[in-house]
Scaffold this motif. Sequence first.
Motif, PDB file in Angstrom:
ATOM      1  N   ALA A  91       0.856  -1.189   0.000  1.00 18.49           N
ATOM      2  CA  ALA A  91       0.000   0.000   0.000  1.00 18.49           C
ATOM      3  C   ALA A  91       0.888   1.235   0.000  1.00 18.49           C
ATOM      4  O   ALA A  91       1.521   1.541   1.008  1.00 18.49           O
ATOM      5  CB  ALA A  91      -0.914  -0.008   1.222  1.00 18.49           C
ATOM      6  N   THR A 112       1.554   7.285  -0.711  1.00 16.50           N
ATOM      7  CA  THR A 112       0.852   8.333  -1.448  1.00 16.50           C
ATOM      8  C   THR A 112      -0.644   8.052  -1.521  1.00 16.50           C
ATOM      9  O   THR A 112      -1.457   8.964  -1.416  1.00 16.50           O
ATOM     10  CB  THR A 112       1.419   8.480  -2.868  1.00 16.50           C
ATOM     11  OG1 THR A 112       1.422   7.195  -3.508  1.00 16.50           O
ATOM     12  CG2 THR A 112       2.832   9.033  -2.847  1.00 16.50           C
ATOM     13  N   LYS A 113      -1.019   6.784  -1.673  1.00 13.89           N
ATOM     14  CA  LYS A 113      -2.446   6.436  -1.741  1.00 13.89           C
ATOM     15  C   LYS A 113      -3.094   6.535  -0.365  1.00 13.89           C
ATOM     16  O   LYS A 113      -4.241   6.951  -0.247  1.00 13.89           O
ATOM     17  CB  LYS A 113      -2.634   5.047  -2.333  1.00 13.89           C
ATOM     18  CG  LYS A 113      -2.321   5.030  -3.810  1.00 13.89           C
ATOM     19  CD  LYS A 113      -2.806   3.789  -4.478  1.00 13.89           C
ATOM     20  CE  LYS A 113      -2.527   3.900  -5.971  1.00 13.89           C
ATOM     21  NZ  LYS A 113      -3.165   2.863  -6.731  1.00 13.89           N
ATOM     22  N   ALA A 124      -3.663  10.182   0.166  1.00 14.20           N
ATOM     23  CA  ALA A 124      -4.799  10.660  -0.630  1.00 14.20           C
ATOM     24  C   ALA A 124      -6.127  10.240   0.002  1.00 14.20           C
ATOM     25  O   ALA A 124      -7.077  11.034   0.058  1.00 14.20           O
ATOM     26  CB  ALA A 124      -4.689  10.132  -2.058  1.00 14.20           C
ATOM     27  N   ALA A 125      -6.189   9.004   0.482  1.00 12.96           N
ATOM     28  CA  ALA A 125      -7.425   8.529   1.122  1.00 12.96           C
ATOM     29  C   ALA A 125      -7.722   9.318   2.387  1.00 12.96           C
ATOM     30  O   ALA A 125      -8.879   9.663   2.655  1.00 12.96           O
ATOM     31  CB  ALA A 125      -7.307   7.035   1.423  1.00 12.96           C
TER      32      ALA A 125
END
Length: 80
Positions: A46, A49-50, A53-54
Amino acid sequence: MSLLDNLASPDYRPPRGPECGVAIVLEQVDDKTRKTLIAAMANPHAPSTKISAALSELGHRTSAHTIQRHRRNECRCANP
């Protein structure tokens, strides 16, 4: 010990200070979100960056860099 001695030590960490953004978010979210965030950070696939963003979509501004430091236990809140 001098500043240079401290910085040269592989065990050096700055004095415990304000918790990092991840620790603050973990205190603010509900249990389900907290468990999901902890699982996401424990998942090496995971990207930070994701995750960042979440969290931003949920209204929590936490940078990918902050998440990476927290994952590596290099943030101030990881100090004993």
